[in-house]
Design an enzyme around this catalytic site. Structure first.
Site, short mmCIF file in Angstrom:
data_model
loop_
_atom_site.label_atom_id
_atom_site.label_comp_id
_atom_site.label_asym_id
_atom_site.label_seq_id
_atom_site.Cartn_x
_atom_site.Cartn_y
_atom_site.Cartn_z
N SER A 35 0.81 -1.22 0.00
CA SER A 35 0.00 0.00 0.00
C SER A 35 0.84 1.26 0.00
CB SER A 35 -0.92 0.01 1.23
OG SER A 35 -1.78 -1.10 1.21
N GLU A 56 4.90 -0.43 14.57
CA GLU A 56 5.32 0.89 14.10
C GLU A 56 6.30 1.56 15.05
OE1 GLU A 56 2.19 -0.19 14.50
OE2 GLU A 56 1.51 -0.45 12.43
N PHE A 81 -0.63 5.68 11.76
CA PHE A 81 0.23 4.83 12.60
C PHE A 81 1.64 5.44 12.72
CE2 PHE A 81 -2.64 1.69 10.33
CZ PHE A 81 -3.62 1.74 11.30
N HIS A 107 -1.70 7.35 2.86
CA HIS A 107 -3.08 7.19 3.37
C HIS A 107 -3.42 8.22 4.45
CE1 HIS A 107 -2.36 3.51 1.21
NE2 HIS A 107 -3.62 3.15 1.32
N ASP A 115 -12.08 2.63 4.74
CA ASP A 115 -11.57 2.11 6.01
C ASP A 115 -12.11 2.90 7.21
OD1 ASP A 115 -10.20 -0.15 5.32
OD2 ASP A 115 -8.23 0.79 5.25
N ARG A 165 -3.70 8.25 -0.50
CA ARG A 165 -4.02 6.97 -1.10
C ARG A 165 -4.49 7.14 -2.55
NH1 ARG A 165 -9.60 4.23 -0.77
NH2 ARG A 165 -9.23 2.28 -1.86
#
Ligand SMILES: Cc1ncc(C[n+]2csc(CCOP(=O)(O)OP(=O)(O)O)c2C)c(N)n1
Ligand SMILES: [Mg+2]
Lengths: 318, 273
Positions: A35, A56, A81, A107, A115, A165
């Site tokens: 991703s 992370e 994250f 993202h 999401d 994204r």
């Protein structure tokens, strides 16, 4: 119609190119390499790629250690994250010792889409900007992303780059050159300044077109370097146009709008309207539809940037 | 308390709902929803004490879906129990839906806590277990984690705390399907020996077949008998279980069934298309 490129795709390619020319570049990811597009680098240079798993905080600490040993680590995961989960590791292990870690997160914002809120960071610019020693960059398109990635390797110190994204329209051509700490005027105008970053830059340009048809001349400024911020340029455009609208796909608290308001409050207090997400979480949904929905309430559309412009112009004359 | 034959049929129907809703939403997590649905079926239809017309009934047992991306599995269960209506299922991940991409306790009754950022659920389950103890409640809390999720440090902080506080009203389950997003768990960041790790952290560890109802039921029953320590049920599962084209395939972690795949899936699940 402009060409559409996702900034994360531009990142993946630029990073793989960089791996070729700079052998000190190493890459870390936290189980999202497909991703974040670091998988392109991983495939080419498997020995310089470290998948840290879903961890992370450990990834940021490891990046710090690599940087302390002369490597140039790029650490990638989703923005929420990278900046949320690992915030204190970034502050203590990377920023405080001013280590040469490039945190490139994808993202970001509500354009994450389906999401939903748990994955949509609307606070990352704010929480990264507040950390001393941290540089914060929000590229406006794929071309600028490529330039940013090449440029931040030349700079020694921690950098946070915010990517998206979804695909977004290309604004710059290849002659564009990015400089940390410098904004650029994309369109001249005298009645109002529209200062934007990231996916909102294209919408600001569209808003300027809408305003142009009404006889309002709007200047459009891309501030991709949120920190250090181009205070000289911001003060100059505020002085020359007399009012300012900021636009970002981020909370209006602490992001681009906050940074611009800080500069103007101390140096050139003119009417300002911040367009962005108004102190709330995101939600699930199709990306384009979400931008419309948040457009209705928070103004994340070109029409609403234009509306904000009309409002500050009116306040200027009151 | 449903019999295992009944549970089997419920789980089959829930798998049908999962693939249908994911095909409709064109976004969401197929593999990890199918791998845990037998576990959720066992808990919700045979183990947990709930009052479906009273979602906040103080004596209820609680379930925390720490691997929040398996929300579709939770949603089909809650729908069957009447916490939301069937029409809602087809709004998954759409603007304004109660069924957010990851569970949101503000938008849907029956969702105890909001999850989606991996590694945080077990801590919340610990908090719930501590509160139950303070309230002298006989209720139990269940928490489902992914195997990849066990790479998060917070999971092990919570593991330490649960045994330190002797939370025997807590039963956690690992959906041990061997896969995460970038590949196999053992290739990305190995977590073995898993059983020994949880044992070393002071837990009562039970192995189970995550697709066998007798095995799961007996694991949850012995968890209830274990005193003075929390129980971890390591449930061996297959990601995408029930639809062979999805089984064991990393790709279907976050890929919903296409229209063609839906037809194949429904056939295999015994639905007349
Ligand atoms: C903190 C955090 N990091 C990354 C992600 C993105 N993510 C969603 S699912 C997933 C893989 C989960 O693997 P596993 O726990 O094994 O779940 P399962 O195989 O049951 O789907 C990742 C990395 C996340 N949701 N939260
Ligand atoms: Mg797994």
């Amino acid at each position: 119609m402009a060409q559409m490129i996702a900034t994360r795709d531009a990142y993946g390619e630029a990073l793989a190119e960089l791996g070729e020319s700079n052998k000190d570049v190493v890459v870390l990811d936290a189980d999202l390499s497909g991703s974040t597009k670091t998988a392109v680098f991983a495939k080419k240079f498997p020995e310089r790629f470290f998948n840290m798993g879903i961890a992370e905080q450990d990834m940021m600490g490891t990046a710090a250690g690599l940087a302390a040993s002369g490597k140039i680590p790029f650490a990638s995961t989703f923005a929420i994250f990278a900046t949320g989960r690992a915030w204190e590791q970034v502050r203590q292990s990377i920023a405080y010792p001013k280590l040469n870690v490039k945190i490139v997160a994808t993202h970001a914002g509500i354009t994450v889409g389906e999401d939903g809120a748990s994955h949509q960071s609307v606070e990352d610019i704010a929480v990264m900007r507040v950390i001393p020693n941290m540089t914060v960059i929000v590229p406006a398109d794929g071309v600028e992303t490529r330039k940013v990635i090449r440029e931040i390797v030349r700079y020694k110190g921690p950098v946070y780059v915010r990517l998206s994204r979804g695909k977004s329209p290309v604004i710059f051509d290849d002659s564009y050159s990015f400089e940390i700490g410098k904004g650029v005027v994309l369109k001249d105008g005298k009645d109002v300044s529209l200062i934007a970053c990231g996916v909102m830059v294209y919408k600001a340009l569209q808003a300027a077109d809408v305003l142009g048809k009404e006889g309002v001349s709007a200047r459009v400024i891309n501030i991709s370097s949120i920190k250090p911020i181009d205070a000289d340029l911001i003060i100059r455009v505020a002085r020359e146009t007399g009012c300012v609208v900021t636009a970002e796909e981020h909370s209006i608290i602490g992001g681009l709008g906050g940074a611009v308001a800080e500069v103007l409050a101390e140096n050139c207090p003119v009417p300002v309207k911040r367009v962005g997400i108004e102190d709330k979480f995101g939600t699930s949904g199709d990306t384009d539809l979400l931008m419309e929905v948040y457009g209705l309430t928070d103004g994340l559309t070109s029409e609403n940037i234009a509306k904000a412009a009309r409002e500050v112009i009116k306040r200027k004359h009151d | 308390m449903a019999e295992t034959a009944e549970l089997k049929e419920i789980a089959r129907e829930l798998r049908v709902d999962i693939v249908k809703m994911l095909n409709k939403s064109k976004s969401g997590h197929t593999g990890g929803s199918l791998s845990c649905i037998d576990i959720l079926t066992t808990l919700y239809f045979s183990k947990m004490r709930l009052k479906c017309d009273d979602p906040k009934w103080p004596e209820r047992d609680r379930f925390v879906l720490s691997k929040g991306h398996a929300a579709p599995a939770l949603y089909v269960v809650l729908t069957r129990l009447g916490y939301c209506c069937t029409e809602d299922l087809m709004t998954l991940r759409q603007v304004g839906s109660k069924l957010q991409g990851h569970p949101d306790c503000k938008s849907l009754a029956g969702v105890e806590v909001s999850t989606g950022s991996l590694g945080q659920g077990l801590s919340m389950a610990n908090g719930i277990a501590l509160a139950m103890r303070l309230d002298k409640s006989a209720s139990r809390v269940y928490c489902l984690l992914g195997d990849g999720e066990c790479q998060e440090g917070q999971v092990w902080e919570a593991a330490m705390a649960a045994s330190h506080y002797k939370l025997d009203n807590l039963c956690a389950i690992i959906d041990n399907n061997g896969l995460q997003i970038d590949g196999a768990v053992k290739d990305i960041m190995g977590i073995e020996p898993l059983r020994e790790k949880w044992k070393a952290f002071g837990w009562n560890v039970i192995s189970a077949n995550g697709h066998n109802f007798e095995s799961l039921l007996s694991a949850f029953s012995s968890a209830e008998e274990a005193k003075g320590k929390p129980t971890m049920v390591i449930a061996e599962t297959v990601k995408g279980k029930g639809v062979s084209i999805f089984e064991g395939k990393v790709k279907y972690h976050g890929t919903p069934p296409s229209d063609e795949e839906l037809i194949l899936a429904l056939k295999e699940l015994g639905e007349v298309v």
